[in-house]
Design a protein around this motif. Structure first.
Motif, PDB file in Angstrom:
ATOM      1  N   MET A  62      -9.134  -4.995  -4.259  1.00 11.45           N
ATOM      2  CA  MET A  62     -10.140  -4.128  -3.667  1.00 11.45           C
ATOM      3  C   MET A  62      -9.683  -3.647  -2.294  1.00 11.45           C
ATOM      4  N   ASN A  63      -9.038  -4.513  -1.545  1.00 11.71           N
ATOM      5  CA  ASN A  63      -8.581  -4.151  -0.211  1.00 11.71           C
ATOM      6  C   ASN A  63      -7.466  -3.094  -0.270  1.00 11.71           C
ATOM      7  N   LEU A  64      -6.583  -3.192  -1.261  1.00 10.07           N
ATOM      8  CA  LEU A  64      -5.555  -2.159  -1.427  1.00 10.07           C
ATOM      9  C   LEU A  64      -6.203  -0.805  -1.723  1.00 10.07           C
ATOM     10  N   LEU A  65      -7.201  -0.809  -2.584  1.00  8.49           N
ATOM     11  CA  LEU A  65      -7.946   0.417  -2.868  1.00  8.49           C
ATOM     12  C   LEU A  65      -8.584   0.949  -1.586  1.00  8.49           C
ATOM     13  N   ARG A  66      -9.139   0.059  -0.797  1.00  4.76           N
ATOM     14  CA  ARG A  66      -9.753   0.423   0.483  1.00  4.76           C
ATOM     15  C   ARG A  66      -8.745   1.078   1.416  1.00  4.76           C
ATOM     16  N   ILE A  67      -7.601   0.460   1.594  1.00  7.61           N
ATOM     17  CA  ILE A  67      -6.575   0.974   2.501  1.00  7.61           C
ATOM     18  C   ILE A  67      -6.101   2.354   2.053  1.00  7.61           C
ATOM     19  N   ILE A  68      -5.840   2.492   0.771  1.00 13.34           N
ATOM     20  CA  ILE A  68      -5.329   3.769   0.257  1.00 13.34           C
ATOM     21  C   ILE A  68      -6.379   4.867   0.368  1.00 13.34           C
ATOM     22  N   THR A  69      -7.630   4.564   0.024  1.00 12.26           N
ATOM     23  CA  THR A  69      -8.661   5.605   0.136  1.00 12.26           C
ATOM     24  C   THR A  69      -8.889   5.985   1.599  1.00 12.26           C
ATOM     25  N   LEU A  70      -8.860   5.000   2.492  1.00 13.22           N
ATOM     26  CA  LEU A  70      -9.028   5.318   3.917  1.00 13.22           C
ATOM     27  C   LEU A  70      -7.847   6.121   4.446  1.00 13.22           C
ATOM     28  N   PHE A  71      -6.659   5.834   3.960  1.00 11.62           N
ATOM     29  CA  PHE A  71      -5.472   6.590   4.359  1.00 11.62           C
ATOM     30  C   PHE A  71      -5.642   8.076   4.033  1.00 11.62           C
TER      31      PHE A  71
ATOM     32  N   SER B 218       0.836  -1.206   0.000  1.00  7.77           N
ATOM     33  CA  SER B 218       0.000   0.000   0.000  1.00  7.77           C
ATOM     34  C   SER B 218       0.868   1.253   0.000  1.00  7.77           C
ATOM     35  N   ALA B 219       1.879   1.267   0.861  1.00  3.24           N
ATOM     36  CA  ALA B 219       2.780   2.430   0.924  1.00  3.24           C
ATOM     37  C   ALA B 219       3.528   2.604  -0.390  1.00  3.24           C
ATOM     38  N   TRP B 220       3.961   1.509  -0.986  1.00  2.00           N
ATOM     39  CA  TRP B 220       4.662   1.594  -2.263  1.00  2.00           C
ATOM     40  C   TRP B 220       3.763   2.214  -3.334  1.00  2.00           C
ATOM     41  N   LEU B 221       2.500   1.789  -3.375  1.00  2.00           N
ATOM     42  CA  LEU B 221       1.560   2.356  -4.341  1.00  2.00           C
ATOM     43  C   LEU B 221       1.321   3.845  -4.087  1.00  2.00           C
ATOM     44  N   VAL B 222       1.174   4.208  -2.823  1.00  2.00           N
ATOM     45  CA  VAL B 222       0.962   5.619  -2.485  1.00  2.00           C
ATOM     46  C   VAL B 222       2.200   6.441  -2.853  1.00  2.00           C
ATOM     47  N   LYS B 223       3.393   5.874  -2.647  1.00  2.00           N
ATOM     48  CA  LYS B 223       4.641   6.596  -2.957  1.00  2.00           C
ATOM     49  C   LYS B 223       4.773   6.945  -4.435  1.00  2.00           C
ATOM     50  N   LEU B 224       4.042   6.253  -5.291  1.00  2.00           N
ATOM     51  CA  LEU B 224       4.065   6.596  -6.710  1.00  2.00           C
ATOM     52  C   LEU B 224       3.546   8.012  -6.935  1.00  2.00           C
ATOM     53  N   PHE B 225       2.704   8.496  -5.981  1.00  2.00           N
ATOM     54  CA  PHE B 225       2.103   9.823  -6.103  1.00  2.00           C
ATOM     55  C   PHE B 225       2.479  10.745  -4.949  1.00  2.00           C
ATOM     56  N   ASP B 226       2.961  10.187  -3.846  1.00  2.00           N
ATOM     57  CA  ASP B 226       3.202  10.959  -2.633  1.00  2.00           C
ATOM     58  C   ASP B 226       4.427  10.379  -1.921  1.00  2.00           C
ATOM     59  N   SER B 227       5.570  11.029  -2.092  1.00  2.00           N
ATOM     60  CA  SER B 227       6.822  10.466  -1.579  1.00  2.00           C
ATOM     61  C   SER B 227       6.952  10.530  -0.056  1.00  2.00           C
ATOM     62  N   GLY B 228       6.066  11.223   0.621  1.00  2.00           N
ATOM     63  CA  GLY B 228       6.182  11.396   2.062  1.00  2.00           C
ATOM     64  C   GLY B 228       5.534  10.304   2.888  1.00  2.00           C
ATOM     65  N   VAL B 229       5.363   9.123   2.313  1.00  2.00           N
ATOM     66  CA  VAL B 229       4.676   8.035   3.012  1.00  2.00           C
ATOM     67  C   VAL B 229       5.682   6.926   3.331  1.00  2.00           C
ATOM     68  N   ILE B 230       5.559   6.397   4.539  1.00  2.00           N
ATOM     69  CA  ILE B 230       6.404   5.271   4.934  1.00  2.00           C
ATOM     70  C   ILE B 230       5.527   4.156   5.497  1.00  2.00           C
ATOM     71  N   ALA B 231       6.066   2.954   5.470  1.00  2.00           N
ATOM     72  CA  ALA B 231       5.381   1.808   6.075  1.00  2.00           C
ATOM     73  C   ALA B 231       6.359   1.130   7.018  1.00  2.00           C
ATOM     74  N   TYR B 232       5.852   0.738   8.148  1.00  2.00           N
ATOM     75  CA  TYR B 232       6.621  -0.087   9.078  1.00  2.00           C
ATOM     76  C   TYR B 232       5.641  -1.009   9.772  1.00  2.00           C
ATOM     77  N   SER B 233       6.033  -2.255   9.868  1.00  2.00           N
ATOM     78  CA  SER B 233       5.162  -3.281  10.427  1.00  2.00           C
ATOM     79  C   SER B 233       3.835  -3.256   9.668  1.00  2.00           C
ATOM     80  N   ASN B 234       2.733  -3.026  10.366  1.00  2.00           N
ATOM     81  CA  ASN B 234       1.419  -2.994   9.715  1.00  2.00           C
ATOM     82  C   ASN B 234       0.874  -1.578   9.597  1.00  2.00           C
ATOM     83  N   VAL B 235       1.765  -0.578   9.671  1.00  2.00           N
ATOM     84  CA  VAL B 235       1.367   0.835   9.711  1.00  2.00           C
ATOM     85  C   VAL B 235       1.823   1.564   8.458  1.00  2.00           C
ATOM     86  N   ILE B 236       0.955   2.445   7.970  1.00  2.00           N
ATOM     87  CA  ILE B 236       1.286   3.372   6.890  1.00  2.00           C
ATOM     88  C   ILE B 236       1.191   4.772   7.483  1.00  2.00           C
ATOM     89  N   ARG B 237       2.248   5.568   7.342  1.00  2.00           N
ATOM     90  CA  ARG B 237       2.292   6.891   7.959  1.00  2.00           C
ATOM     91  C   ARG B 237       2.680   7.950   6.933  1.00  2.00           C
TER      92      ARG B 237
END
Length: 166
Positions: A110-119, A40-59
């Motif tokens: 669908m779940n990846l879309l869910r996580i990213i939209t909720l983020f 999820s973080a990798w996909l978001v980073k394609l558009f927003d470089s300020g995102v990191i993932a650690y363990s089960n968290v996207i920040r």
């Protein structure tokens, strides 16, 4: 129909019980959930470089907002429901395997879309995030399971074709 229902319930009970055991959590569920967070973080980073993932968290590093992908949010439970339905349906094993693999991919997409939209929704409005998280996306993920199952059923040979082939 009763046979399907009883087998469906038994398979779900077995898979949900297995999922909750410590060995399965440690070996499969937790690493899988962490992989979902990383993807999820990798996909978001394609558009927003300020995102990191650690363990089960996207920040988001700029705002500090984070989402944790917990049990029930990783698509595992939805996949278990789909697997149970497909295994309970009388069908050739090859078609069950194809259905489970393609269904897993559909649910996780669908779940990846869910996580990213909720983020992003969570950064915009906490109330909207809570509502979408608890109601809209829960229903959409299970609707995805139902639609995948119904599409899979359409590709199964009819009972008459199975009888004539055997």
């Amino acid at each position: 129909m009763l046979r399907f229902f009883l087998i469906f319930l038994a398979i779900q009970a077995a898979l949900f019980t297995a999922e909750l055991t410590r060995p399965v959590q440690q070996a499969i569920v937790i690493p899988f959930t962490e992989a979902i967070a990383s993807l999820s973080a990798w996909l978001v980073k394609l558009f927003d470089s300020g995102v990191i993932a650690y363990s089960n968290v996207i920040r988001d590093q700029h705002t500090g907002f984070a989402v944790a992908i917990e049990a029930g949010c990783n698509g595992v439970e939805a996949t278990i429901v789909l697997i149970a339905a497909m295994l309970a349906t009388p069908a050739p094993w090859k078609l069950k395997f194809i259905g489970i693999v393609s269904g897993f991919l559909a649910i996780q997409s669908m779940n990846l879309l869910r996580i990213i939209t909720l983020f992003y929704l969570g950064q915009w409005n906490k109330t909207a995030f809570d509502w979408a998280h608890l109601y809209i996306w829960q229903a959409l993920i299970m609707l995805d399971v139902l639609i995948v199952f119904l599409i899979w059923l359409r590709f199964l040979p009819s009972r008459q074709e199975t009888v004539h082939a055997g």
